[in-house]
Motif scaffolding. Structure first.
Motif, PDB file in Angstrom:
ATOM      1  N   ASP A  35      22.776  35.894  20.195  1.00 51.95           N
ATOM      2  CA  ASP A  35      23.158  36.637  18.993  1.00 51.95           C
ATOM      3  C   ASP A  35      24.574  37.181  19.142  1.00 51.95           C
ATOM      4  O   ASP A  35      24.878  37.915  20.095  1.00 51.95           O
ATOM      5  N   GLN A  36      25.402  36.827  18.191  1.00 46.97           N
ATOM      6  CA  GLN A  36      26.804  37.231  18.269  1.00 46.97           C
ATOM      7  C   GLN A  36      26.947  38.753  18.201  1.00 46.97           C
ATOM      8  O   GLN A  36      27.748  39.347  18.914  1.00 46.97           O
ATOM      9  N   GLU A  37      26.125  39.395  17.356  1.00 46.92           N
ATOM     10  CA  GLU A  37      26.219  40.857  17.225  1.00 46.92           C
ATOM     11  C   GLU A  37      25.803  41.540  18.526  1.00 46.92           C
ATOM     12  O   GLU A  37      26.377  42.546  18.937  1.00 46.92           O
ATOM     13  N   ARG A  53      16.297  42.136   9.783  1.00 45.58           N
ATOM     14  CA  ARG A  53      17.587  42.767  10.096  1.00 45.58           C
ATOM     15  C   ARG A  53      17.406  44.225  10.508  1.00 45.58           C
ATOM     16  O   ARG A  53      18.006  45.135   9.968  1.00 45.58           O
ATOM     17  N   ASP A  82      22.360  38.871  14.085  1.00 51.20           N
ATOM     18  CA  ASP A  82      23.206  38.136  13.145  1.00 51.20           C
ATOM     19  C   ASP A  82      22.312  37.300  12.232  1.00 51.20           C
ATOM     20  O   ASP A  82      21.091  37.284  12.379  1.00 51.20           O
ATOM     21  N   ARG A  83      22.930  36.559  11.304  1.00 49.46           N
ATOM     22  CA  ARG A  83      22.097  35.934  10.262  1.00 49.46           C
ATOM     23  C   ARG A  83      21.741  34.478  10.578  1.00 49.46           C
ATOM     24  O   ARG A  83      21.515  33.674   9.677  1.00 49.46           O
ATOM     25  N   ASN A 115      35.604  37.140  11.758  1.00 45.84           N
ATOM     26  CA  ASN A 115      34.516  37.417  12.694  1.00 45.84           C
ATOM     27  C   ASN A 115      34.901  36.904  14.086  1.00 45.84           C
ATOM     28  O   ASN A 115      34.287  35.966  14.606  1.00 45.84           O
ATOM     29  N   HIS A 146      27.580  30.078  12.328  1.00 44.35           N
ATOM     30  CA  HIS A 146      28.936  30.648  12.397  1.00 44.35           C
ATOM     31  C   HIS A 146      30.013  29.604  12.132  1.00 44.35           C
ATOM     32  O   HIS A 146      31.066  29.910  11.599  1.00 44.35           O
TER      33      HIS A 146
END
Ligand code: HEM
Length: 589
Positions: free
Chosen positions: A131-133, A450, A440-441, A499, A474
């Motif tokens: 997960d990027q976040e 979320r 992230d989505r 981003n 992404h």
């Protein structure tokens, strides 16, 4: 506890897992004056299993409560078929032998439709994340909540000791100040090492022979870095080179038999062992109870590094005596280190870390980039045109040339995106739990809605830049493809600019790579000099050692593995299994 004392930690763990429940059962039975007879061992084993399951369920419900109190939910847990998720553990260990790099993790994320998961191996929390976040939180926004952690130090202690990659605050301060200064445009140094490398490539070409580019680039980057860091060229380029079709496979690529070859083998074996320990998780010491598998390798490494440390300490005494070099900016990294300490072990650890940082990363990028040039001749032509336009066929590039070559930067970035030299990384929460931001989505359905996620205290999180940088959510549906133009096309550039943490080959936050400018300059300089002389590269797969070509079953899988012509593998850094055997073709015009 000293991280090197992994046996003590293991004994304490075994005591907690086996001895405490077994003693509770024994006490209980003796109070009842009940004898189990032949059932003694099965009854105790069964009780230990029940104890572990109940303890696990208690921890999970406690975490659920704590998570709710923090307005978060617990990270989805992987549910294996065997007690303690031992089937998942075996699946991960087995995947290393046959699977495409990191695919085993991607399969789990897809199965659970979730970008962060808790593997719960042997009832212990182990978090994995693409997960990027969450990676951003670990490296940057929530940096203070994490550190390298005990378990990583335990695995690396003998190899890297007090070096920068194995410590948190104190000894990092020895290294960072050296890199803070503008030292990275010493193009004369790059020129010397490029000239030596290209003259080897020219003679190989003249005799119609292929070479293991991965091996050659490892020597190039180590020699350049040793001169940059210590003022001493280790000159590994002059040692014996791998011979096509004859050289056997070493731990990563080719193995040579001389003094340098024995160092390279030990250096790579130590990395492979550490990676293997990581796959086994907390139980790895069980397999090294009587012998630390890195002991022999570290002795070889130390025998190589120690003379360098001692001569630097001697030089310091002489210089101090003669009052030479007072200006800090004139000092190289080694002089800077010996200024800060007289402790030879500490200097050795810092130096070993720097050799790892500078050799295996830059060589990795140049290797995968050469692979791409070989299988994408259109990119090679375009890149060469840019080189010739800016620098002509013979002039050495300047700092300004390198800065202006946009396509060159695009090709390097695209290689770093698909094959980041550090494809995965680990951190551990400190003594308090924390809350990861919403996922992230990537997966719109599935367990991951979320909501923020509860990250338990003293727990490892393995995050995977390689998967983040290939995530179609992404990068678009062509995320797996090598397309340097995505770094030039305004639409895709805008997506990245909005981003930037979807691309972190040099990490992010306070521990971002301090050698990145050096690395970009070195790689760009080399590529200019290479493409001025060579215009075609072809894979010489016939020389790949047995067992190093991609398994046939990959062809039926999705993603890059269906068409990959090499076997990418990971051991602290990424590498091509068996080396990258290539023919370099001289430009005739
Ligand atoms: C393409 C080349 C390179 C890549 C992709 C790369 C990547 C990275 C990454 C991902 C980290 C973070 C590691 C972590 O947090 O655990 C890192 C840290 C570091 N890199 Fe690099 N690196 C490269 C080249 C270099 C070079 C050439 C040097 C030195 C000459 C260097 C020195 C360091 C050091 C000292 C750190 C530790 C920083 C800290 O922990 O504060 N790197 N690098």
């Amino acid at each position: 506890m000293n991280p090197a004392n992994y046996r003590v930690r293991l004994v304490l763990d075994l005591f907690r897992i086996f001895v405490i429940p077994a003693s509770v059962l024994s006490c209980f039975l003796s109070l009842l004056r009940y004898r189990l007879g032949l059932l003694f061992i099965p009854a105790h084993l069964g009780f230990i299993l029940i104890w572990a399951t109940i303890e696990g369920a208690y921890v999970e419900s406690k975490q659920d409560r704590q998570a709710r109190a923090l307005g978060a939910k617990t990270i989805p847990r992987v549910v294996g078929k065997w007690p303690g998720n031992t089937d998942i553990l075996l699946r991960m260990v087995g995947a290393f032998k046959n699977s495409y790099v990191l695919d085993v993790y991607l399969e789990l994320f897809e199965e659970y439709q979730c970008t962060t998961l808790n593997l719960r191996i042997l009832w212990r929390d182990n978090i994995i994340s693409m997960d990027q976040e969450h990676a951003k939180y670990v490296t940057s926004t929530g940096f203070s909540q994490f550190w390298r952690g005990i378990s990583q130090k335990e695995r690396m202690e003998l190899f890297l000791g007090e070096g920068i990659f194995n410590r948190d605050d104190e000894h990092r301060n020895m290294t960072r100040p050296f890199f803070a200064r503008e030292r990275f445009s010493d193009f004369e140094l790059f020129e010397r090492h490029c000239a030596q490398t290209l003259s080897i490539l020219s003679s190989l070409e003249a005799s119609g022979t292929a070479c293991d580019a991965q091996d050659l680039y490892g020597r190039f980057s180590l020699d350049a870095a040793s001169e940059f860091l210590m003022g001493k060229n280790l000159d590994t380029m002059s040692a014996s080179l791998p011979i096509p079709g004859k050289t056997v496979m070493g731990p990563k690529g080719s193995a040579t038999e001389d003094h340098w070859g024995s160092f390279a083998r030990a250096f790579e074996m130590a990395q492979l062992n550490i990676t293997h320990r990581g796959r086994l998780g907390a139980v790895w010491p069980l397999f090294e109870l009587f012998k630390d598998k890195n002991e022999e390798h570290c002795k070889v490494i130390q025998a190589w590094v120690d003379p360098l440390v001692h001569s630097a300490l001697e030089a310091k005494k002489t210089m101090n005596g003669a009052g030479v070099i007072n200006n800090i900016t004139d000092k190289n990294f080694m002089q800077h280190l010996t200024d800060s300490t007289d402790d030879p072990i500490l200097i050795r650890d810092q130096l070993t870390s720097m050799l790892l940082a500078s050799r295996d990363t830059t060589a990795c990028v140049l290797t995968f980039l050469t692979y791409f040039l070989a299988i994408h001749p259109d990119v090679t032509r375009k890149l060469r045109d840019e080189v010739l336009e800016h620098c002509g066929p013979t002039s050495p590039p300047t700092f300004d040339h390198v800065r202006r070559m946009k396509y060159m930067r695009a090709v390097i970035n695209e290689t770093l995106r698909l094959f980041p030299p550090v494809p995965l990384n680990i951190r551990e929460t400190r003594t308090a739990p924390c809350v990861l931001p919403p996922s992230d989505r990537t997966f719109s359905k599935g367990f991951c809605d979320r909501q923020p996620l509860y990250m338990p205290a003293k727990t490892t999180i393995l995050y995977l830049p390689l998967l983040i940088q290939r995530n179609p959510a992404h990068w678009g549906d062509d995320a797996d493809e090598f397309k340097p133009d995505r770094w030039i096309n305004p639409e895709s550039v805008a997506r990245y600019v909005a981003n930037p943490t979807i691309f972190t080959p040099f990490s992010a936050g306070p521990r971002i790579c301090i050698g990145q400018n050096y690395a970009y300059n070195e790689m760009s300089y080399f590529l200019v000099r290479l493409l001025q002389q060579f215009d075609r590269f072809t894979l010489a797969s016939e020389f790949q050692p047995e067992g190093s070509l991609p398994p046939l079953e990959w062809k039926h899988r999705k993603g890059r593995q269906a068409y990959e012509q090499i076997w990418p593998s990971a051991a602290l850094t990424l590498y091509v299994k068996g080396g990258l055997w290539v023919r370099f073709h001289k430009a005739r015009s």
